[in-house]
Motif scaffolding. Structure first.
Motif, PDB file in Angstrom:
ATOM      1  N   TRP A 109       5.554  42.559   3.836  1.00  0.00           N
ATOM      2  CA  TRP A 109       5.990  41.597   2.833  1.00  0.00           C
ATOM      3  C   TRP A 109       7.102  40.743   3.401  1.00  0.00           C
ATOM      4  N   ASN A 110       7.058  39.463   3.083  1.00  0.00           N
ATOM      5  CA  ASN A 110       8.218  38.622   3.407  1.00  0.00           C
ATOM      6  C   ASN A 110       9.177  38.687   2.216  1.00  0.00           C
ATOM      7  N   GLU A 111      10.305  38.031   2.322  1.00  0.00           N
ATOM      8  CA  GLU A 111      11.332  38.138   1.279  1.00  0.00           C
ATOM      9  C   GLU A 111      10.843  37.599  -0.065  1.00  0.00           C
ATOM     10  N   ALA A 112      10.106  36.491  -0.046  1.00  0.00           N
ATOM     11  CA  ALA A 112       9.601  35.908  -1.300  1.00  0.00           C
ATOM     12  C   ALA A 112       8.623  36.863  -1.984  1.00  0.00           C
ATOM     13  N   GLN A 113       7.750  37.480  -1.212  1.00  0.00           N
ATOM     14  CA  GLN A 113       6.797  38.432  -1.788  1.00  0.00           C
ATOM     15  C   GLN A 113       7.517  39.655  -2.351  1.00  0.00           C
ATOM     16  N   LEU A 114       8.538  40.105  -1.634  1.00  0.00           N
ATOM     17  CA  LEU A 114       9.307  41.250  -2.103  1.00  0.00           C
ATOM     18  C   LEU A 114       9.988  40.932  -3.434  1.00  0.00           C
ATOM     19  N   LEU A 115      10.562  39.742  -3.572  1.00  0.00           N
ATOM     20  CA  LEU A 115      11.218  39.360  -4.827  1.00  0.00           C
ATOM     21  C   LEU A 115      10.225  39.311  -5.985  1.00  0.00           C
ATOM     22  N   ILE A 116       9.023  38.827  -5.723  1.00  0.00           N
ATOM     23  CA  ILE A 116       7.991  38.789  -6.772  1.00  0.00           C
ATOM     24  C   ILE A 116       7.617  40.208  -7.185  1.00  0.00           C
ATOM     25  N   LYS A 117       7.411  41.079  -6.215  1.00  0.00           N
ATOM     26  CA  LYS A 117       7.064  42.478  -6.512  1.00  0.00           C
ATOM     27  C   LYS A 117       8.177  43.153  -7.309  1.00  0.00           C
ATOM     28  N   LEU A 118       9.421  42.917  -6.912  1.00  0.00           N
ATOM     29  CA  LEU A 118      10.547  43.513  -7.624  1.00  0.00           C
ATOM     30  C   LEU A 118      10.626  42.999  -9.053  1.00  0.00           C
ATOM     31  N   SER A 119      10.478  41.700  -9.241  1.00  0.00           N
ATOM     32  CA  SER A 119      10.556  41.120 -10.581  1.00  0.00           C
ATOM     33  C   SER A 119       9.473  41.680 -11.488  1.00  0.00           C
ATOM     34  N   ASN A 120       8.289  41.900 -10.941  1.00  0.00           N
ATOM     35  CA  ASN A 120       7.189  42.427 -11.741  1.00  0.00           C
ATOM     36  C   ASN A 120       7.357  43.900 -12.078  1.00  0.00           C
ATOM     37  N   SER A 121       8.135  44.637 -11.293  1.00  0.00           N
ATOM     38  CA  SER A 121       8.259  46.070 -11.536  1.00  0.00           C
ATOM     39  C   SER A 121       9.521  46.454 -12.296  1.00  0.00           C
ATOM     40  N   LEU A 122      10.484  45.540 -12.454  1.00  0.00           N
ATOM     41  CA  LEU A 122      11.708  45.860 -13.185  1.00  0.00           C
ATOM     42  C   LEU A 122      11.465  45.796 -14.687  1.00  0.00           C
ATOM     43  N   CYS A 123      12.103  46.698 -15.424  1.00  0.00           N
ATOM     44  CA  CYS A 123      11.991  46.673 -16.883  1.00  0.00           C
ATOM     45  C   CYS A 123      12.725  45.439 -17.428  1.00  0.00           C
ATOM     46  N   LEU A 124      12.473  45.116 -18.683  1.00  0.00           N
ATOM     47  CA  LEU A 124      13.088  43.930 -19.292  1.00  0.00           C
ATOM     48  C   LEU A 124      14.609  44.024 -19.309  1.00  0.00           C
ATOM     49  N   THR A 125      15.143  45.218 -19.514  1.00  0.00           N
ATOM     50  CA  THR A 125      16.598  45.396 -19.522  1.00  0.00           C
ATOM     51  C   THR A 125      17.181  45.086 -18.153  1.00  0.00           C
ATOM     52  N   CYS A 126      16.550  45.612 -17.089  1.00  0.00           N
ATOM     53  CA  CYS A 126      17.041  45.353 -15.732  1.00  0.00           C
ATOM     54  C   CYS A 126      16.881  43.888 -15.357  1.00  0.00           C
TER      55      CYS A 126
ATOM     56  N   PHE B 168      15.284  56.082  -4.968  1.00  0.00           N
ATOM     57  CA  PHE B 168      13.837  56.200  -4.837  1.00  0.00           C
ATOM     58  C   PHE B 168      13.191  54.821  -4.827  1.00  0.00           C
ATOM     59  N   ASN B 169      13.586  53.961  -5.746  1.00  0.00           N
ATOM     60  CA  ASN B 169      13.007  52.619  -5.806  1.00  0.00           C
ATOM     61  C   ASN B 169      13.291  51.829  -4.537  1.00  0.00           C
ATOM     62  N   ARG B 170      14.512  51.904  -4.049  1.00  0.00           N
ATOM     63  CA  ARG B 170      14.883  51.183  -2.834  1.00  0.00           C
ATOM     64  C   ARG B 170      14.067  51.696  -1.652  1.00  0.00           C
ATOM     65  N   GLU B 171      13.961  53.022  -1.524  1.00  0.00           N
ATOM     66  CA  GLU B 171      13.172  53.603  -0.432  1.00  0.00           C
ATOM     67  C   GLU B 171      11.700  53.212  -0.562  1.00  0.00           C
ATOM     68  N   PHE B 172      11.189  53.247  -1.805  1.00  0.00           N
ATOM     69  CA  PHE B 172       9.795  52.885  -2.036  1.00  0.00           C
ATOM     70  C   PHE B 172       9.528  51.438  -1.618  1.00  0.00           C
ATOM     71  N   PHE B 173      10.384  50.525  -2.070  1.00  0.00           N
ATOM     72  CA  PHE B 173      10.161  49.115  -1.747  1.00  0.00           C
ATOM     73  C   PHE B 173      10.368  48.826  -0.266  1.00  0.00           C
ATOM     74  N   ASN B 174      11.323  49.493   0.362  1.00  0.00           N
ATOM     75  CA  ASN B 174      11.507  49.295   1.807  1.00  0.00           C
ATOM     76  C   ASN B 174      10.287  49.789   2.576  1.00  0.00           C
ATOM     77  N   LYS B 175       9.740  50.944   2.174  1.00  0.00           N
ATOM     78  CA  LYS B 175       8.543  51.488   2.828  1.00  0.00           C
ATOM     79  C   LYS B 175       7.352  50.557   2.618  1.00  0.00           C
ATOM     80  N   GLN B 176       7.162  50.124   1.368  1.00  0.00           N
ATOM     81  CA  GLN B 176       6.048  49.212   1.066  1.00  0.00           C
ATOM     82  C   GLN B 176       6.202  47.899   1.823  1.00  0.00           C
TER      83      GLN B 176
END
Length: 191
Positions: free
Chosen positions: A21-38, A7-15
């Motif tokens: 989004w370019n790759e740098a923006q995608l990495l920032i979005k991913l970092s902000n949405s991952l829990c501390l454990t991940c 679900f997360n992969r599909e969501f981020f690919n769709k977004q």
């Protein structure tokens, strides 16, 4: 588990497609949405920052013990026919060399790691299989913490040189004098 990752992969690919989004923006979005454990242990989106070496036996020349077990049929709650197995254990008192490495730590990575390590220092953690049957109890003793901090511009070149030319941990990094005080101070940063 897998459904959430998909679900997360599909969501981020769709977004990514919708918002261009370019790759740098995608990495920032991913970092902000991952829990501390991940963020610390890694996920399908981000590599781990913490690495655990294998646990080789320390100065111990004893023999292992062979124990037997029987597979249980969970539906009938009975022993399954002809499914006896053996497993190998080390006896109590065996020592292992334990090593954890953290790379590119951020604000909460080090305190969270120290929190986990403090459970091992206190003897409240278990490792390996068959923990529910009493195996795997362990205690972290003789804790040493080595640091390589390359953020300080004044000493960066010398520390990097020591790391690259050193042959032992003591030559490569700085060994902190009071590991337990270091753990407690980092845990205090969480509170």
């Amino acid at each position: 588990g897998k459904g959430i990752k998909r679900f997360n992969r599909e969501f981020f690919n769709k977004q990514r497609e919708e918002d261009n989004w370019n790759e740098a923006q995608l990495l920032i979005k991913l970092s902000n949405s991952l829990c501390l454990t991940c963020q610390l242990f890694g996920s399908s989106f981000k590599a781990s920052k913490i690495y655990f070496d294998d646990l080789p036996l320390g100065d111990w020349a004893g023999t292992t013990q062979i124990r037997d077990g029987v597979a249980i049929d969970r539906d009938s709650e009975r022993a399954a026919d002809r499914l006896k197995y053996d497993y190998e254990v080390v006896p109590p008192g065996a020592t292992f060399d334990f090593r954890v490495t953290l790379e590119e730590v951020e604000d909460r990575d080090l305190p969270l790691t120290c929190l986990g390590l403090s459970e091992f220092v206190a003897g409240f953690a278990s490792l390996g299989g068959k923990r529910s049957s009493g195996l795997g109890r362990c205690k972290l003793e003789e804790l040493k913490i080595y640091e390589l901090d390359l953020r300080n511009d004044v000493t960066r070149a010398q520390r990097l040189r020591n790391y690259l030319l050193g042959r032992t941990l003591e030559e490569k990094m700085i060994c902190l004098t009071d590991a337990n005080a270091f753990l407690q101070a980092r845990i205090g940063e969480l509170l």
